[in-house]
Scaffold this motif. Structure first.
Motif, short mmCIF file in Angstrom:
data_model
loop_
_atom_site.label_atom_id
_atom_site.label_comp_id
_atom_site.label_asym_id
_atom_site.label_seq_id
_atom_site.Cartn_x
_atom_site.Cartn_y
_atom_site.Cartn_z
N GLY A 111 27.33 42.95 12.28
CA GLY A 111 28.40 43.84 11.84
C GLY A 111 28.94 44.68 12.98
N ALA A 112 28.04 45.13 13.87
CA ALA A 112 28.48 45.95 15.01
C ALA A 112 29.39 45.15 15.93
N VAL A 113 29.05 43.89 16.19
CA VAL A 113 29.91 43.11 17.09
C VAL A 113 31.20 42.70 16.39
N ALA A 114 31.17 42.60 15.06
CA ALA A 114 32.42 42.35 14.34
C ALA A 114 33.37 43.53 14.53
N PHE A 115 32.84 44.75 14.50
CA PHE A 115 33.66 45.93 14.80
C PHE A 115 34.17 45.88 16.23
N LEU A 116 33.30 45.43 17.14
CA LEU A 116 33.71 45.32 18.53
C LEU A 116 34.87 44.33 18.67
N LEU A 117 34.81 43.23 17.94
CA LEU A 117 35.90 42.25 17.97
C LEU A 117 37.19 42.86 17.42
N LEU A 118 37.08 43.68 16.38
CA LEU A 118 38.27 44.35 15.84
C LEU A 118 38.91 45.26 16.90
#
Length: 793
Positions: free
Chosen positions: A271-278
């Motif tokens: 989830g943290a890296v998904a935020f990073l991708l956003l």
């Protein structure tokens, strides 16, 4: 195809813009791919067995805790339950085998005859166990893994021949096919040979695994094993002792049993890296918006020449997809460069480390992610750049402008979104980092510094009686005590840190008040001193506690309070679970606490090993001076032992504590790395927007300065605009973090999900970084020459 060529040519004309966009996306997609590679191998990929989802693990819960194992007698009660097509019990073991002329200790499993049918696995050579080979005292037979068979020479005629395990001849029944190593990396399988009612009246524990019958759900199987267990007679207890607390079954898929503990941490990191991708997508969307504003006259001319709005939007979307695909391809370098690092710091519970690598599934995920990302971040810029206000560009005389009001608002909204997401990731990182720091700082109840733990597992053939094992350990202790720097040394039948010899339900003699479960450990003289137990009252087990002397025990503070609430326990008696009954409490020590564990350690009872029938396997050594020479001396001593008699390992006790907190360290390091990257990307996004606005408003700033505005006022004007966005992002980030932080509650230790210092610290950090990101373009604005700005086109 023509549109694709045009998109590539357009990007090549602006190589700096293309490079920045591609690298930004490469970081976001690469980080996401790295975590997906780990999650796919550990959580998403099924176990390598036919219909693996039908394989379940059964254990027992007692006093609110899943024991992870079940009693042998309960396994026999469940064995013929209609819910299961097959049911088996197993346990870990190891043997010494000669490979290439050298004795090597390898890991295997002791299993019941039904074990292989649970996994629907058939030997490639020979056969597996028969039911008549389950009983105690059965024939010495073994089934080899393909790995061990090949290490032994890959002889196809090995079936029926004998090989030596622990220097004993054992007949080979069969060889399993390549890839089969259940339950975990087993090199061989021997029959477990455990009857439902052991002759010595002891209670033994095993792991139980089963395959659900056709059409049977997990819930139905759970209900059936609970019904069977309710009719199993309660185990016999010592005379005068109250009955133990009831047991309830725990049934879950084998996949959940093996990897369930890792799921929350890995999903959090994903989830943290998904935020990073956003954040990366928002950055690139801002770049495209700025690029679209600069191309408004081009778009207006193309519209005037007959191009439709959809045609222009399609062209911009295609450019976005090209950038995203290029970023995805470049992003594959991120897992190639970083996977080894993350696997190096991964905890031992991530047992499928060998399977974590780039494969077809990961490449397909990266390709799909790149396409979706390209469309996602390209939609808003494409339609914003081809909106109705585009036609006004034909009436504009300047070639450079700030874009439409809609575009400016979208850019500002994207920056606020970046900062909001960055604060969420920073908050998660801050909470996990503080939790890890609290876990490491826990008082574990003993002194791990300057202490070494030596584990010696003796073979049954070489040491068939406890007395022989005791003599061996006495001799070993004397050898170690003579080494330079050794202050004290002793041995025990449990690790003293995260294990114990047995769990007993103790009680005060003369009462029927059952105490909580307690860990019983038998120790030699000086073991507690060498281990580093912290004495609170009385004394430790020492040389005066011999076989014929008064039976004594040392208890932890928690055990003393449980046995004698509000009263002194020193000099009182305690029942320690065997036929000889009572022991006098002669000492009290601090409670043991595993670092980072929310569950308190079981209360401890220590008894002299000379007054019990038990076989030791752990030696504790306390020393002064340098660690390396003593470790080398102990390892040299071990090397002189006959390796066919024992298995051995030696390490500083601090290393074992480090392994216990390894999952928290892993989560903290990984999310800290991604949070730092998120902060940098958010700062770059804010800087880019402010720098673009300053560049596009050069004329306006020049006019302000020509009309009397000094540099300080211009600096404040530009900073105010940027910091308004930063403050709005911070406020939104705090609100979203408060809403999401509750999902971290189960992973925190000593820190609440709404920890005020963490929220304050990450908010101030974000504002400080945002201030720097705004100050650099603001300072550039103060250097504008009013005369040059007034001529600016």
């Amino acid at each position: 195809m023509n549109d694709l060529r045009l998109a590539v040519r357009t990007l090549l004309k602006r190589p700096l813009f293309a490079a920045v966009a591609i690298v930004t996306l490469a970081l976001g997609i690469g980080a996401t791919t790295t975590l997906f590679t780990i999650v796919n191998a550990v959580l998403l990929r099924p176990l390598p067995y036919p219909r693996a989802g039908r394989i379940v693990s059964i254990s027992e819960r007692q006093d609110g805790q899943d024991q992870q194992v079940a009693r042998v007698g309960d396994y026999y009660a469940w064995r013929h339950a209609p819910a299961f097509a097959s049911l088996a019990m197993y346990g870990g073991t190891s043997r010494v085998v000669r490979l290439g002329g050298s004795p090597v200790r390898v890991g295997g499993a002791s299993v019941s005859s039904s074990f292989f049918s649970v996994f629907e696995a058939r030997p490639a050579l020979g056969r597996a166990f028969r039911a008549d080979e389950d009983v105690g005292g059965g024939p010495d037979v073994v089934v080899l893994s393909d790995t061990l068979w090949r290490r032994l020479g890959a002889d196809p005629s090995i079936v029926g021949r004998a090989i030596e395990l622990d220097d004993r001849p054992v007949a080979v029944l069969g060889v399993m096919p390549p890839g089969f190593a259940a339950p975990r990396n087993a090199w061989f399988w021997v029959h477990i040979g455990m009857d439902s009612t052991p002759d010595d009246g002891s209670t033994y524990y095993v792991q139980v695994v089963g395959r659900l019958g056709p059409g049977v759900s997990t819930a139905a199987a759970r209900s059936e094993v609970a019904t069977v267990l309710a009719h199993v007679p309660a185990p016999a207890v010592a005379k005068g002792a109250p009955q133990e607390s009831p047991r309830t079954p725990v049934l879950m898929t084998l996949h959940d049993r093996l990897y369930g503990e890792m799921r929350p941490a890995l999903l959090l990191l994903l989830g943290a890296v998904a935020f990073l991708l956003l954040i990366a997508c928002a950055n690139v969307a801002n770049l495209l918006l700025a690029r679209g504003a600069a191309r408004q006259r081009e778009f207006a001319v193309r519209v005037a020449l007959g191009a439709s709005r959809w045609r222009l939007a399609r062209q911009l979307l295609l450019e976005s997809v090209v950038v995203s695909v290029a970023g995805g391809a470049l992003g594959l370098l991120v897992p190639l460069w970083t996977l080894d690092f993350f696997l190096g710091i991964s905890p031992a519970s991530m047992s499928r480390v060998g399977d974590i690598r780039l494969n077809g599934t990961v490449l397909a995920f990266t390709a799909a992610l790149s396409m979706v990302t390209g469309v996602a971040f390209g939609l808003i810029p494409a339609f914003a750049a081809t909106g109705r206000e585009t036609f006004r560009a034909l009436k504009e005389g300047g070639a450079r402008r700030t874009g439409t009001t809609t575009q400016r608002r979208i850019r500002q909204a994207l920056v606020v979104a970046e900062l909001t997401i960055a604060l969420v990731v920073l908050t998660g990182a801050g909470l996990l980092t503080r939790s890890f720091a609290r876990a490491v700082a826990v008082d574990v109840g003993f002194e791990p510094a300057r202490a070494i733990k030596l584990e010696l597992y003796l073979t049954q053939k070489a040491f068939p009686r406890d007395s022989l094992a005791m003599r061996f350990f006495d001799r070993t202790v004397r050898q170690i005590a003579a080494m330079p720097g050794v202050r004290s040394v002793g041995y025990a039948d449990a690790t003293g840190i995260d294990g114990y010899h047995a769990t007993i339900r103790s009680f005060r003699p003369g009462t029927q008040t059952m105490g909580p479960p307690m860990a019983l450990e038998h120790v030699s003289a000086d073991f507690m001193k060498a281990f580093g137990s912290k004495l609170v009252a009385g004394r430790l087990i020492d040389a005066r506690d011999q076989a014929g002397s008064e039976r004594v025990a040392v208890v932890s503070q928690a055990a003393a309070e449980a046995l004698y609430p509000g009263k002194p326990a020193m000099g009182k008696t305690v029942f320690i679970g065997d036929r000889r009954g009572e022991a006098t409490i002669v000492g009290m020590v601090e409670n043991l606490q595993l670092p980072g564990s929310a569950q308190p350690r079981l209360p401890q009872i220590y008894a002299p090993i000379t007054q019990a029938s038990s076989s030791p396997y752990v030696v504790a050594v306390r020393y002064s001076g340098s660690t390396a020479p003593l470790l080398a001396a102990i390892r040299g001593m071990i090397a002189g032992y006959d390796p066919l008699q024992l298995g051995a390992s030696v390490a500083p006790m601090q290393e074992q504590l480090d392994q216990i907190v390894a999952p928290r360290r892993f989560s903290s390091i990984v999310i800290d790395a991604f949070a730092a990257l998120a902060l940098v990307l958010a700062a770059v996004g804010l800087y880019g927007v402010m720098a673009y606005q300053v560049a596009q408003r050069t004329q306006e700033l020049g006019i302000r300065m020509a009309l009397g505005a000094d540099r300080r006022r211009v600096l404040g004007f530009v900073l105010r605009e940027g910091m308004e966005l930063a403050m709005l992002g911070t406020v939104c980030g705090i609100g979203l973090s408060l809403a999401l932080s509750r999902f971290l509650a189960g992973m925190l230790f000593g820190v609440t999900p709404r920890d005020v210092p963490t929220f304050a610290g990450v908010s101030l950090t974000l504002i400080a970084v945002a201030l720097v990101a705004c100050y650099l373009p603001a300072r550039r604005a103060t250097r504008v020459d009013p005369m040059v700005a007034l001529r600016y086109e």
